[in-house]
Design an enzyme around this catalytic site. Sequence first.
Site, PDB file in Angstrom:
ATOM      1  N   HIS A  74       3.722  -2.338   3.043  1.00 39.46           N
ATOM      2  CA  HIS A  74       3.701  -0.998   2.451  1.00 39.46           C
ATOM      3  C   HIS A  74       4.976  -0.729   1.657  1.00 39.46           C
ATOM      4  O   HIS A  74       6.062  -1.102   2.082  1.00 39.46           O
ATOM      5  CB  HIS A  74       3.562   0.071   3.547  1.00 39.46           C
ATOM      6  CG  HIS A  74       2.323  -0.075   4.367  1.00 39.46           C
ATOM      7  ND1 HIS A  74       2.209  -1.003   5.384  1.00 39.46           N
ATOM      8  CD2 HIS A  74       1.137   0.583   4.310  1.00 39.46           C
ATOM      9  CE1 HIS A  74       0.997  -0.920   5.924  1.00 39.46           C
ATOM     10  NE2 HIS A  74       0.327   0.035   5.296  1.00 39.46           N
ATOM     11  N   HIS A 100      -5.556   9.128   0.785  1.00 40.35           N
ATOM     12  CA  HIS A 100      -5.516   8.334   2.012  1.00 40.35           C
ATOM     13  C   HIS A 100      -6.411   8.845   3.136  1.00 40.35           C
ATOM     14  O   HIS A 100      -5.992   8.886   4.299  1.00 40.35           O
ATOM     15  CB  HIS A 100      -4.075   8.215   2.517  1.00 40.35           C
ATOM     16  CG  HIS A 100      -3.821   6.977   3.320  1.00 40.35           C
ATOM     17  ND1 HIS A 100      -4.068   6.895   4.680  1.00 40.35           N
ATOM     18  CD2 HIS A 100      -3.336   5.770   2.970  1.00 40.35           C
ATOM     19  CE1 HIS A 100      -3.748   5.702   5.112  1.00 40.35           C
ATOM     20  NE2 HIS A 100      -3.299   4.985   4.101  1.00 40.35           N
ATOM     21  N   HIS A 154      -6.065   2.712  -4.018  1.00 37.63           N
ATOM     22  CA  HIS A 154      -5.994   2.944  -2.576  1.00 37.63           C
ATOM     23  C   HIS A 154      -6.419   4.370  -2.228  1.00 37.63           C
ATOM     24  O   HIS A 154      -5.934   4.947  -1.258  1.00 37.63           O
ATOM     25  CB  HIS A 154      -4.576   2.676  -2.076  1.00 37.63           C
ATOM     26  CG  HIS A 154      -4.455   2.518  -0.587  1.00 37.63           C
ATOM     27  ND1 HIS A 154      -5.371   1.829   0.171  1.00 37.63           N
ATOM     28  CD2 HIS A 154      -3.509   2.976   0.292  1.00 37.63           C
ATOM     29  CE1 HIS A 154      -4.999   1.852   1.439  1.00 37.63           C
ATOM     30  NE2 HIS A 154      -3.881   2.546   1.542  1.00 37.63           N
ATOM     31  N   ASP A 179       0.815  -1.215   0.000  1.00 37.12           N
ATOM     32  CA  ASP A 179       0.000   0.000   0.000  1.00 37.12           C
ATOM     33  C   ASP A 179       0.849   1.265   0.000  1.00 37.12           C
ATOM     34  O   ASP A 179       2.026   1.251   0.369  1.00 37.12           O
ATOM     35  CB  ASP A 179      -0.879   0.043   1.259  1.00 37.12           C
ATOM     36  CG  ASP A 179      -2.013  -0.956   1.231  1.00 37.12           C
ATOM     37  OD1 ASP A 179      -2.034  -1.827   0.341  1.00 37.12           O
ATOM     38  OD2 ASP A 179      -2.871  -0.877   2.130  1.00 37.12           O
TER      39      ASP A 179
END
Length: 313
Positions: free
Chosen positions: A279, A189, A185, A134
Site C-alpha cells: 500500500h 474503498h 481501486h 493500493d
Amino acid sequence: MQYDKSSGVSSRPAPGTASRASVRSRRAVLTGAVGAGAAGVWALVAGLPAGGHDPTGGRALRGAAAPGRAPGTSARAAAAPAAAARPPAHRTRAFAGAARGRTGAAGTRPPTFVRERAHRTLPRPGRRIALTFDDGPHPVHTPAILRVLRRYGAQATFFVLGECAARHRDLVRRIAEDGHVVANHTWSHPDLTRLAPAGVRDELGRTSELIHRTLGVPPHLARAPYGAWDRASLRVCAGLGMEPVGWSVDTADWQRPGVDAIRSRVLRSADSGAIVLAHDGGGERTQTARSLEQYLPRLLDRGFAVVPVEMAL
C-alpha cells in the site's frame, strides 16, 4: 484515512522527376506524415495487452529464467546503468495500459470477458513478479515508493482510489510518467459485494472516468477493496472493460508489523508469477517504502523481472 485489509503494449519518398523545390516540399510533407503515423501505430501496439488471459486465475507456469546479469554483478550495480540506457517508459507505451482511442462509454474501455474470479498470479510463464500498491496516491508515501522503484529501474502497478486521485492528479500523472500502470481501486474503498450493481458501477466507473480525464486513457485493470469480488461486481468490472486483479503475496503492511517482517514475507513467498500486495496510501506507509528498499534489490539478484501486471495479462 486508515483501511484495515484482512485479505486478500517506413515509408521512403519515391524518387521523382519534379523540380528540386517540389521534391523538397514533397519530402517535408511525407516526413511529417510518417512521423505522425509511426507515433500512432506505436501507441496502439504498445498499449495492447501482451499474451493471453488465464480465466481461472490459477498459478502461472514456471518458465525459463530472465536473462541474468554478469556473474558477480549485484542488482545495485546493474540496475542504474540499465535504467539510464533505456528510453523513458512513458514514451514507449500508453498510460494506464490502454491504446489511445480505444475507449467505451463514459471514459471506459469496451467490455471484456466476465471472469469467474480475479487474477491472483501472472498468467505468463517465466521469472516475473508484479509489485502492486493500493489506496493512493498519497502526497508523502507515493513519491517515496516511486523513488525506490526508479532507483532500481522497476515498474509497478498502482491501484488508485478515485477520491485520492482527484485530490492528487499531479501524482497520478507522475506515476504514469515513470512508466508504471495506473489501475482502478474504486472511488471510496467500499466492499463491492455489499453494493447493488449500480453502486459498483458508480464506484468503478467514476474512477475510470477520472483516470481517463487525467491521463487520456482509461484503466484496464481493477482491484476490489479487500479483494472482495462476487459474480455481480465481476460482471460490472467486465462491462467497464477491466480485468479483475487480486494477489498471491500479502505483505500485510497495513498492520505496520515492521520493516523486517514485511521484507521477510515478500522474500519468503516470492515465486514466479507472484503478485505482491502493498500500500502507498490508506495510512502510515513509511515501513512499506523502507522494506521495498530492502527486498527489491534481492528480488533482482535472484533473477526476477519486476513487471507491471499490465505487461503480463
